[in-house]
Motif scaffolding. Structure first.
Motif, PDB file in Angstrom:
ATOM      1  N   HIS A 113      47.327  46.173  42.914  1.00 54.94           N
ATOM      2  CA  HIS A 113      47.298  45.252  44.182  1.00 54.94           C
ATOM      3  C   HIS A 113      45.955  45.805  44.772  1.00 54.94           C
ATOM      4  CE1 HIS A 113      47.950  42.660  47.568  1.00 54.94           C
ATOM      5  NE2 HIS A 113      47.822  43.716  48.225  1.00 54.94           N
ATOM      6  N   VAL A 114      45.767  47.039  45.259  1.00 51.99           N
ATOM      7  CA  VAL A 114      44.680  47.490  46.168  1.00 51.99           C
ATOM      8  C   VAL A 114      43.106  47.145  45.206  1.00 51.99           C
ATOM      9  CG1 VAL A 114      43.545  49.527  46.732  1.00 51.99           C
ATOM     10  CG2 VAL A 114      45.963  49.352  47.229  1.00 51.99           C
ATOM     11  N   TYR A 132      36.748  41.780  47.833  1.00 52.85           N
ATOM     12  CA  TYR A 132      36.001  42.158  48.848  1.00 52.85           C
ATOM     13  C   TYR A 132      34.607  42.000  47.967  1.00 52.85           C
ATOM     14  CZ  TYR A 132      33.036  45.407  51.353  1.00 52.85           C
ATOM     15  OH  TYR A 132      32.002  45.876  52.016  1.00 52.85           O
ATOM     16  N   ASP A 158      42.702  44.643  43.003  1.00 51.88           N
ATOM     17  CA  ASP A 158      42.581  43.425  43.166  1.00 51.88           C
ATOM     18  C   ASP A 158      42.002  43.054  44.672  1.00 51.88           C
ATOM     19  OD1 ASP A 158      43.088  40.531  42.552  1.00 51.88           O
ATOM     20  OD2 ASP A 158      44.787  40.675  44.019  1.00 51.88           O
ATOM     21  N   ARG A 159      42.213  43.690  45.347  1.00 53.78           N
ATOM     22  CA  ARG A 159      41.792  43.412  46.932  1.00 53.78           C
ATOM     23  C   ARG A 159      40.389  43.846  46.832  1.00 53.78           C
ATOM     24  NH1 ARG A 159      43.499  39.659  50.189  1.00 53.78           N
ATOM     25  NH2 ARG A 159      42.578  41.040  51.860  1.00 53.78           N
ATOM     26  N   ALA A 160      40.095  44.826  46.301  1.00 59.58           N
ATOM     27  CA  ALA A 160      38.621  45.625  46.315  1.00 59.58           C
ATOM     28  C   ALA A 160      37.750  44.594  45.291  1.00 59.58           C
ATOM     29  CB  ALA A 160      38.616  46.865  45.522  1.00 59.58           C
ATOM     30  N   SER A 218      34.658  44.984  56.226  1.00 62.13           N
ATOM     31  CA  SER A 218      36.049  44.961  56.144  1.00 62.13           C
ATOM     32  C   SER A 218      36.722  44.817  57.797  1.00 62.13           C
ATOM     33  CB  SER A 218      36.853  46.392  55.618  1.00 62.13           C
ATOM     34  OG  SER A 218      36.380  47.431  56.570  1.00 62.13           O
ATOM     35  N   SER A 251      44.754  46.523  57.586  1.00 66.53           N
ATOM     36  CA  SER A 251      44.550  45.591  56.724  1.00 66.53           C
ATOM     37  C   SER A 251      43.407  45.571  55.815  1.00 66.53           C
ATOM     38  CB  SER A 251      44.563  44.192  57.409  1.00 66.53           C
ATOM     39  OG  SER A 251      44.124  43.345  56.468  1.00 66.53           O
ATOM     40  N   THR A 252      43.369  45.197  54.697  1.00 69.28           N
ATOM     41  CA  THR A 252      42.085  45.243  53.968  1.00 69.28           C
ATOM     42  C   THR A 252      41.341  43.959  53.762  1.00 69.28           C
ATOM     43  OG1 THR A 252      43.473  44.755  51.885  1.00 69.28           O
ATOM     44  CG2 THR A 252      42.897  47.016  52.332  1.00 69.28           C
ATOM     45  N   HIS A 309      51.295  49.897  43.117  1.00 70.20           N
ATOM     46  CA  HIS A 309      50.420  49.296  44.359  1.00 70.20           C
ATOM     47  C   HIS A 309      48.904  49.601  43.996  1.00 70.20           C
ATOM     48  CE1 HIS A 309      49.415  48.782  48.611  1.00 70.20           C
ATOM     49  NE2 HIS A 309      48.630  49.934  48.564  1.00 70.20           N
ATOM     50  N   THR A 310      48.638  50.485  43.259  1.00 68.72           N
ATOM     51  CA  THR A 310      47.085  50.469  42.872  1.00 68.72           C
ATOM     52  C   THR A 310      46.470  49.394  42.377  1.00 68.72           C
ATOM     53  OG1 THR A 310      47.648  52.877  42.408  1.00 68.72           O
ATOM     54  CG2 THR A 310      45.587  51.975  41.619  1.00 68.72           C
TER      55      THR A 310
END
Length: 130
Positions: free
Chosen positions: A9-10, A17, A12-14, A44, A72-73, A6-7
């Motif tokens: 994926h997080v 952003y 990737d979202r960061a 955000s 949500s991010t 999951h890290t």
């Protein structure tokens, strides 16, 4: 079972952003001399939603079977319309934009370093710890 944690994926979202923030800041800097241009900023969705909730908007579940709200991010771009720094109606503060640019670069580099560390760990596992 997921190949990546999951890290990743997080992270990737960061990076998404950070890329949106970079694009928005660059657009502000490019329009520093455009009359009536209003500077944009990226926030955000969670921060924006919490600000709106603090104004008195509440969401309630009338039945425990209803789907609960999840954080949500996601990010969104907002425009500050009631601000003016220049006599031509432009609201871009070049010093502030350059500081945001430097801050975003540090954030981006930190996320890339963390992502590289995760991939190096995976590479080490694939090689059998050698």
């Amino acid at each position: 079972m997921s190949l990546f944690s999951h890290t990743i994926h997080v992270l990737d979202r960061a990076l998404d952003y950070s890329a949106l923030k970079q694009k928005t800041i660059s657009n502000n800097i490019a329009n520093v001399d455009t009359p009536q241009y209003k500077a944009q900023d990226v926030v955000s969705f969670k921060k924006f939603f919490n600000q709106e909730l603090s104004k008195g908007i509440t969401a309630k579940r009338s039945n425990e079977k209803h789907i609960p709200f999840q954080s949500s991010t996601k990010s969104l771009t907002i425009t500050h319309r009631n601000v003016q720094f220049n006599e031509n109606g432009n609201s871009v503060n070049m010093d502030q934009e350059m500081a945001k640019l430097a801050d975003n670069q540090i954030y981006y580099n930190a996320m890339i370093e963390r992502l590289n560390g995760k991939f190096n760990t995976l590479k080490n596992v694939i090689k059998g710890g050698q």
